[in-house]
Design an enzyme around this catalytic site. Sequence first.
Site, PDB file in Angstrom:
ATOM      1  N   TRP B 325       0.964  -1.387  -0.080  1.00 19.37           N
ATOM      2  CA  TRP B 325       0.066  -0.058  -0.043  1.00 19.37           C
ATOM      3  C   TRP B 325       1.113   1.113   0.150  1.00 19.37           C
ATOM      4  O   TRP B 325       0.919   2.446  -0.480  1.00 19.37           O
ATOM      5  CB  TRP B 325      -0.458   0.383   1.472  1.00 19.37           C
ATOM      6  CG  TRP B 325      -1.644   1.219   1.450  1.00 19.37           C
ATOM      7  CD1 TRP B 325      -3.133   1.631   0.646  1.00 19.37           C
ATOM      8  CD2 TRP B 325      -1.527   2.519   2.156  1.00 19.37           C
ATOM      9  NE1 TRP B 325      -2.691   2.791   1.244  1.00 19.37           N
ATOM     10  CE2 TRP B 325      -2.225   3.093   2.134  1.00 19.37           C
ATOM     11  CE3 TRP B 325      -0.490   2.824   3.062  1.00 19.37           C
ATOM     12  CZ2 TRP B 325      -2.055   4.368   2.552  1.00 19.37           C
ATOM     13  CZ3 TRP B 325       0.128   4.042   3.001  1.00 19.37           C
ATOM     14  CH2 TRP B 325      -1.471   4.942   3.263  1.00 19.37           C
ATOM     15  N   HIS B 326       2.453   1.153   0.762  1.00 17.78           N
ATOM     16  CA  HIS B 326       2.871   2.118   0.656  1.00 17.78           C
ATOM     17  C   HIS B 326       2.918   2.887  -0.684  1.00 17.78           C
ATOM     18  O   HIS B 326       3.774   4.134  -0.728  1.00 17.78           O
ATOM     19  CB  HIS B 326       4.124   2.102   2.034  1.00 17.78           C
ATOM     20  CG  HIS B 326       3.545   2.437   3.059  1.00 17.78           C
ATOM     21  ND1 HIS B 326       2.749   1.087   4.181  1.00 17.78           N
ATOM     22  CD2 HIS B 326       3.381   3.299   3.732  1.00 17.78           C
ATOM     23  CE1 HIS B 326       2.925   1.381   5.064  1.00 17.78           C
ATOM     24  NE2 HIS B 326       2.971   2.815   5.336  1.00 17.78           N
ATOM     25  N   GLY B 327       3.979   2.013  -1.502  1.00 11.97           N
ATOM     26  CA  GLY B 327       4.505   2.328  -2.904  1.00 11.97           C
ATOM     27  C   GLY B 327       4.748   1.386  -4.106  1.00 11.97           C
ATOM     28  O   GLY B 327       4.795   0.077  -3.108  1.00 11.97           O
TER      29      GLY B 327
END
Lengths: 319, 482
Positions: B325-327
């Site tokens: 989700w972060h990247g």
Amino acid sequence: MKKFVLKCSLYVALLLLVLELLVRVFHLYTEDPPRFIDDLGVEKRVPNSTGYAVTGNRNQNFSEFRINSFGFNSFREFHPSIDEKEIALIGDSFIEGFHQDYDRSTGKKMEVLLGESVAVYEYGYAGYDLANQLYLTKAYEADFEAVDYIIFYLDYPTDLERSEYVPNKDRITLLSSRMFKIRDQIKLLAYTSRIGLVDPIKRLALGIRDRNKQNPSIKVDSVKLRTRYQKNFEKLLSSYPIDKSKTAFLLNSKTTDKEFLAHCRRKNIQYIDFGKVFEHSQTAPTLIYDQHWNDHGRDLVAQAIVDHLKAQAPHLLNK
Amino acid sequence: MLFNSIEFLIFLPLSFVLYWFLLNRNLKLQNLLLVVLSYLFYGWWDWRFLSLIFLSTFVDYLVGQKIHRAQDRERKRWLWVSIGFNIGLLGVFKYFDFFVVSLIDALAFAGYEVTQPWMLHVLLPVGISFYTFQTLSYSLDVSRKALAPTKDFIAFAAYVSFFPQLVAGPIERAASLLPQILQKRRFSYQQGAQGAKLILWGFFKKVAIADSLAPIVDDIFVNYHSYSSPTLFMGAFFFGFQIYADFSGYSDIAIGTAKLFGIELRSNFKFPYLSRSVAEFWRRWHISLSTWFRDYLYIPLGGSKLNSRTTIRNIFIIFLVSGFWHGANWTFIVWGGIHALLFVPLFLTGTNRNYLHGTVAEKSALPTFREFVQISITFTAVTLTWIFFRAESIAHALAYLKRLFALHPYQGYNHPLGYRMVDYFILLSLFMGYEFIIRKDERSPFKFKSRYLRFGLYALVLLAILLFYDDRIDRSFIYFQF
């Protein structure tokens, strides 16, 4: 709601007062001694003042200055005479040297290297270009005639942007304006202004957005510009002639146009190059947060000047 | 618009005045103003991407209505429309190029070379991961009948785009935020004062800590090959504080700003570096995201109710997805995977649910020796995992770790902008000490009885901001890129 707004306003006012006090107590702000244009049209500092110049935040660089009776930051008074051996070092903020204590200046280091038999007068003023410097020698012609050797600090090409001297009255008027005086009196404002905290407000006020900000870059390899700088140099020298036998230009050959250096050699204009010693120095010669010379840089510059004097003006070294 | 910009400094009081003094009598107009302000706030960065927020709002508003009226099968179909749309947005704008590159790498590994791949090269819309999850949670809650859909489109649009938390959270749930938007709000002095204090504390964390550490961290991570092991550990340690101060600072400003508008947002950080285990860390770090994954992924997958093997699988799934989700980078996936590996032993030993409530040194002034050791171990483990989070690639992270553990003797480190390094150690020591003092209430950073002490702390915090501010530093928030 009323209570909230009133209390917030009160807290903001009180906090600003406390911060003003803290900025004063820790001397986070810098002092900029007032400037003026004297009767002869020379830009100087108002004589006889002392204070501290601060660079960056958290007193990153904290140094004492002393403006002498002539209006320049120096450890000595200027009394040029034919009987004494004297060297004049003229330039901008690099020579003015607010980044180190006034008694550790390049001039002081030169005097130590020269065995303290020669007095070095430092005519440094932040913002001086070559026009300012040459005009100073013309305005105080008698003083500089008495001086045995004159060194002009030349930062190529910025010091050659103009071909004649006109006193910068606008700057003096601006700095003497009420707005600037208020800013200097409110140390919190002076400090925040110095560290760039109020820059966004200034930019917004001026309608200049960050993204439109462009750094003007000077292409030193451009033939047109090169010719212009050389012409300016020539015109200045013709307006304010120099005695080539006792004059040299202090410069960094690494940042100076090679053609300009060749031109100086052709015209028998002496120059002192500190660029090579800077390049070979194991320790950084400039401050990290600022491109001005640090203590080591001043040592190198002083040594380069003294080496030049030994070769070109040995009479100055004889007691 | 950034919270730490001059534009926001003008925007906030103007919005406050319009909101409370001009439109406080008409809820609909007040909500409309919230939408306009939020779109202005977002559009200041890039107005073109407002269309995505509007589209996401429109789709989930519509889906919410449809799900509510539909029967079981159709209900699921409409829910998939919402999931497909929101995940699709993320897929196109955030992950598409990553998948293409990964596929090319896999094909290259198998001996096939793709010379001209089709990639989008689109700009990542700020906050897309946050608002898509927020709208998705609405559809999921409506589908579970945990929430009745709203018919008020403006209120729903205000819920999706509420500017304090639009671009970097906390990720709100409709069940908590929407009723506040639908109800008439009254200004409360206590709430407003708390909000102002949180904003001040958030600014301190952002400017004095996160921004001031940024040049050191950047320098060490870029030039890691020329630094000694202690310096590399310092780089990871400082990054741990940079990201914490940056993100929790943002959350504090968001929560504080929302309070000024009479709205309560959920807490996002509860002193995570005072955690006694990795499990506790995840109950205190980016809470709105970890609880989102818990409620909408972990529990639907069976959570820990099934056998151990399935639970371990579920643990890995949520940590890997959370990392992703972060990247769009393998570094984040590995980071999530390492946290799963750290979490699983706690689950197997039945200690993952320790410290569900309360804080370290709950009834004493200082932690016990055992707590101190637990905190130190957890902090060190988390700090080392940050290396993967911060690194540009897996190779970069591994090279950094290899050099870190090569135990090169200490060599002096000079700040890239010329500042004294000791200042940062003093600042972080004071910060850690202060966080320990205020550890019981993350929403009241200045909760002291003495008015003079409080005032002194405000002054100190502002002085620290003045001392550590540097206009040469990039002031954007790290989590904007997610």
